[in-house]
Design a protein around this motif. Structure first.
Motif, PDB file in Angstrom:
ATOM      1  N   TRP A  28       0.856  -1.195   0.000  1.00 37.65           N
ATOM      2  CA  TRP A  28       0.000   0.000   0.000  1.00 37.65           C
ATOM      3  C   TRP A  28       0.885   1.235   0.000  1.00 37.65           C
ATOM      4  O   TRP A  28       1.820   1.349   0.798  1.00 37.65           O
ATOM      5  CB  TRP A  28      -0.906   0.025   1.238  1.00 37.65           C
ATOM      6  CG  TRP A  28      -1.855  -1.136   1.297  1.00 37.65           C
ATOM      7  CD1 TRP A  28      -1.783  -2.231   2.129  1.00 37.65           C
ATOM      8  CD2 TRP A  28      -3.024  -1.332   0.499  1.00 37.65           C
ATOM      9  NE1 TRP A  28      -2.828  -3.082   1.890  1.00 37.65           N
ATOM     10  CE2 TRP A  28      -3.612  -2.558   0.893  1.00 37.65           C
ATOM     11  CE3 TRP A  28      -3.635  -0.583  -0.506  1.00 37.65           C
ATOM     12  CZ2 TRP A  28      -4.765  -3.054   0.315  1.00 37.65           C
ATOM     13  CZ3 TRP A  28      -4.787  -1.066  -1.090  1.00 37.65           C
ATOM     14  CH2 TRP A  28      -5.347  -2.287  -0.681  1.00 37.65           C
ATOM     15  N   ILE A  39       3.510   1.665   3.136  1.00 36.57           N
ATOM     16  CA  ILE A  39       3.071   0.902   4.297  1.00 36.57           C
ATOM     17  C   ILE A  39       3.574  -0.535   4.155  1.00 36.57           C
ATOM     18  O   ILE A  39       3.164  -1.254   3.249  1.00 36.57           O
ATOM     19  CB  ILE A  39       1.541   0.949   4.438  1.00 36.57           C
ATOM     20  CG1 ILE A  39       1.082   2.400   4.624  1.00 36.57           C
ATOM     21  CG2 ILE A  39       1.073   0.073   5.599  1.00 36.57           C
ATOM     22  CD1 ILE A  39      -0.422   2.584   4.591  1.00 36.57           C
ATOM     23  N   ASP A  40       4.496  -0.906   5.036  1.00 39.37           N
ATOM     24  CA  ASP A  40       5.154  -2.212   5.046  1.00 39.37           C
ATOM     25  C   ASP A  40       6.131  -2.372   3.881  1.00 39.37           C
ATOM     26  O   ASP A  40       6.073  -1.639   2.889  1.00 39.37           O
ATOM     27  CB  ASP A  40       4.146  -3.359   5.088  1.00 39.37           C
ATOM     28  CG  ASP A  40       3.444  -3.460   6.438  1.00 39.37           C
ATOM     29  OD1 ASP A  40       4.045  -3.065   7.450  1.00 39.37           O
ATOM     30  OD2 ASP A  40       2.286  -3.929   6.474  1.00 39.37           O
ATOM     31  N   VAL A  61       6.362   2.931   6.732  1.00 31.11           N
ATOM     32  CA  VAL A  61       5.633   2.725   7.986  1.00 31.11           C
ATOM     33  C   VAL A  61       5.299   1.237   8.105  1.00 31.11           C
ATOM     34  O   VAL A  61       4.548   0.696   7.282  1.00 31.11           O
ATOM     35  CB  VAL A  61       4.348   3.565   8.029  1.00 31.11           C
ATOM     36  CG1 VAL A  61       3.690   3.437   9.397  1.00 31.11           C
ATOM     37  CG2 VAL A  61       4.656   5.034   7.724  1.00 31.11           C
ATOM     38  N   CYS A  62       5.833   0.593   9.127  1.00 28.28           N
ATOM     39  CA  CYS A  62       5.641  -0.846   9.302  1.00 28.28           C
ATOM     40  C   CYS A  62       4.494  -1.110  10.274  1.00 28.28           C
ATOM     41  O   CYS A  62       4.529  -0.650  11.423  1.00 28.28           O
ATOM     42  CB  CYS A  62       6.920  -1.487   9.817  1.00 28.28           C
ATOM     43  SG  CYS A  62       8.340  -1.252   8.718  1.00 28.28           S
ATOM     44  N   THR A  63       3.501  -1.881   9.827  1.00 29.50           N
ATOM     45  CA  THR A  63       2.368  -2.196  10.696  1.00 29.50           C
ATOM     46  C   THR A  63       2.761  -3.151  11.813  1.00 29.50           C
ATOM     47  O   THR A  63       2.133  -3.162  12.869  1.00 29.50           O
ATOM     48  CB  THR A  63       1.201  -2.803   9.909  1.00 29.50           C
ATOM     49  OG1 THR A  63       1.630  -4.039   9.297  1.00 29.50           O
ATOM     50  CG2 THR A  63       0.692  -1.832   8.840  1.00 29.50           C
ATOM     51  N   LEU A 135      -3.349   2.125  10.564  1.00 37.94           N
ATOM     52  CA  LEU A 135      -3.197   3.507  10.112  1.00 37.94           C
ATOM     53  C   LEU A 135      -4.521   3.976   9.538  1.00 37.94           C
ATOM     54  O   LEU A 135      -4.982   3.462   8.511  1.00 37.94           O
ATOM     55  CB  LEU A 135      -2.093   3.596   9.066  1.00 37.94           C
ATOM     56  CG  LEU A 135      -0.730   3.073   9.522  1.00 37.94           C
ATOM     57  CD1 LEU A 135       0.198   2.878   8.337  1.00 37.94           C
ATOM     58  CD2 LEU A 135      -0.103   4.003  10.546  1.00 37.94           C
ATOM     59  N   PHE A 144      -5.683   1.083   7.237  1.00 35.84           N
ATOM     60  CA  PHE A 144      -4.726   0.055   6.830  1.00 35.84           C
ATOM     61  C   PHE A 144      -4.431  -0.787   8.064  1.00 35.84           C
ATOM     62  O   PHE A 144      -3.860  -0.287   9.031  1.00 35.84           O
ATOM     63  CB  PHE A 144      -3.459   0.703   6.272  1.00 35.84           C
ATOM     64  CG  PHE A 144      -3.719   1.579   5.084  1.00 35.84           C
ATOM     65  CD1 PHE A 144      -3.686   1.067   3.803  1.00 35.84           C
ATOM     66  CD2 PHE A 144      -4.045   2.926   5.255  1.00 35.84           C
ATOM     67  CE1 PHE A 144      -3.967   1.870   2.701  1.00 35.84           C
ATOM     68  CE2 PHE A 144      -4.318   3.738   4.169  1.00 35.84           C
ATOM     69  CZ  PHE A 144      -4.276   3.217   2.889  1.00 35.84           C
TER      70      PHE A 144
END
Length: 202
Positions: A28, A39-40, A61-63, A135, A144
């Motif tokens: 994403w 994202i990730d 940005v890592c979930t 997120l 997310f």
């Protein structure tokens, strides 16, 4: 310039507790024509860069820190010169994959990430992993969820550092509080909505 959500799928493996599985991960990317957030960072830097294009990446940005979500994060950081963001409670999982690299910025509940005319609000949702986050982009009407919530229910909790009761409470407290029509963009598989998942979780 309009904010948009771009998506691709990358294939590879997930390993934990001595077992390895083939998995497809969603990529994403949120932003506009000039800047974005990734994202990730699953499996393939090239797969991610194909979605990013020529935009400036503001952050990775890592979930959460399972290897299928952070494996190429350090290589991606080098390619795009952007900080990796992770909740520090996931350090034990990060250390299983990366012994020579750390992330750059800590995520925490309530942190707001501004990108391309929108805001991503960090929701700490432990359970699948201690530092798992979602997120929420209120003005885009989506969230997310990484591996916290999928079409059909909560993420898996049968492995180390996970807890079924905790993930269900995270979902009830943080995700079911979102508007019913919020689109859920997951770490694997198809989108769903908060309304669709509420019936099985409330």
């Amino acid at each position: 310039m309009a904010t948009r959500v771009d998506h691709a799928v990358s294939s590879g493996t997930f390993s934990l507790d001595g077992e390895t599985f083939e998995v497809d991960n969603n990529i994403w990317v949120v932003g506009d024509d000039t800047e974005c957030v990734v994202i990730d960072a699953p499996h393939s830097v090239d797969d991610i860069l194909a979605v990013v294009g020529d935009r400036t990446v503001k952050a990775i940005v890592c979930t959460h820190a399972h290897d299928d979500h952070v494996r190429v994060a350090p290589a991606l950081r080098e390619a795009v010169v952007a900080p990796i963001m992770l909740h520090p409670a996931d350090k034990p999982l990060w250390d299983l994959t990366h012994t020579d690299h750390l992330w750059d910025l800590d995520l925490a509940d309530g942190v707001r990430i501004e990108v391309g005319g929108t805001t991503l609000e960090v929701l700490h949702t432990p359970g699948h992993a201690p530092g798992a986050v979602c997120l929420y982009a209120a003005d885009l009407g989506c969230v997310f969820t990484g591996d916290t919530l999928f079409q059909g229910g909560p993420g898996a909790t049968g492995r180390s550092y996970s807890d079924a009761d905790v993930i269900r409470e995270s979902i009830r407290a943080r995700l079911l509080a979102l508007p019913d029509d919020t689109v859920v963009h997951t770490g694997h598989g198809a989108d769903t909505t908060i309304a669709a998942e509420r019936a099985g979780l409330s």
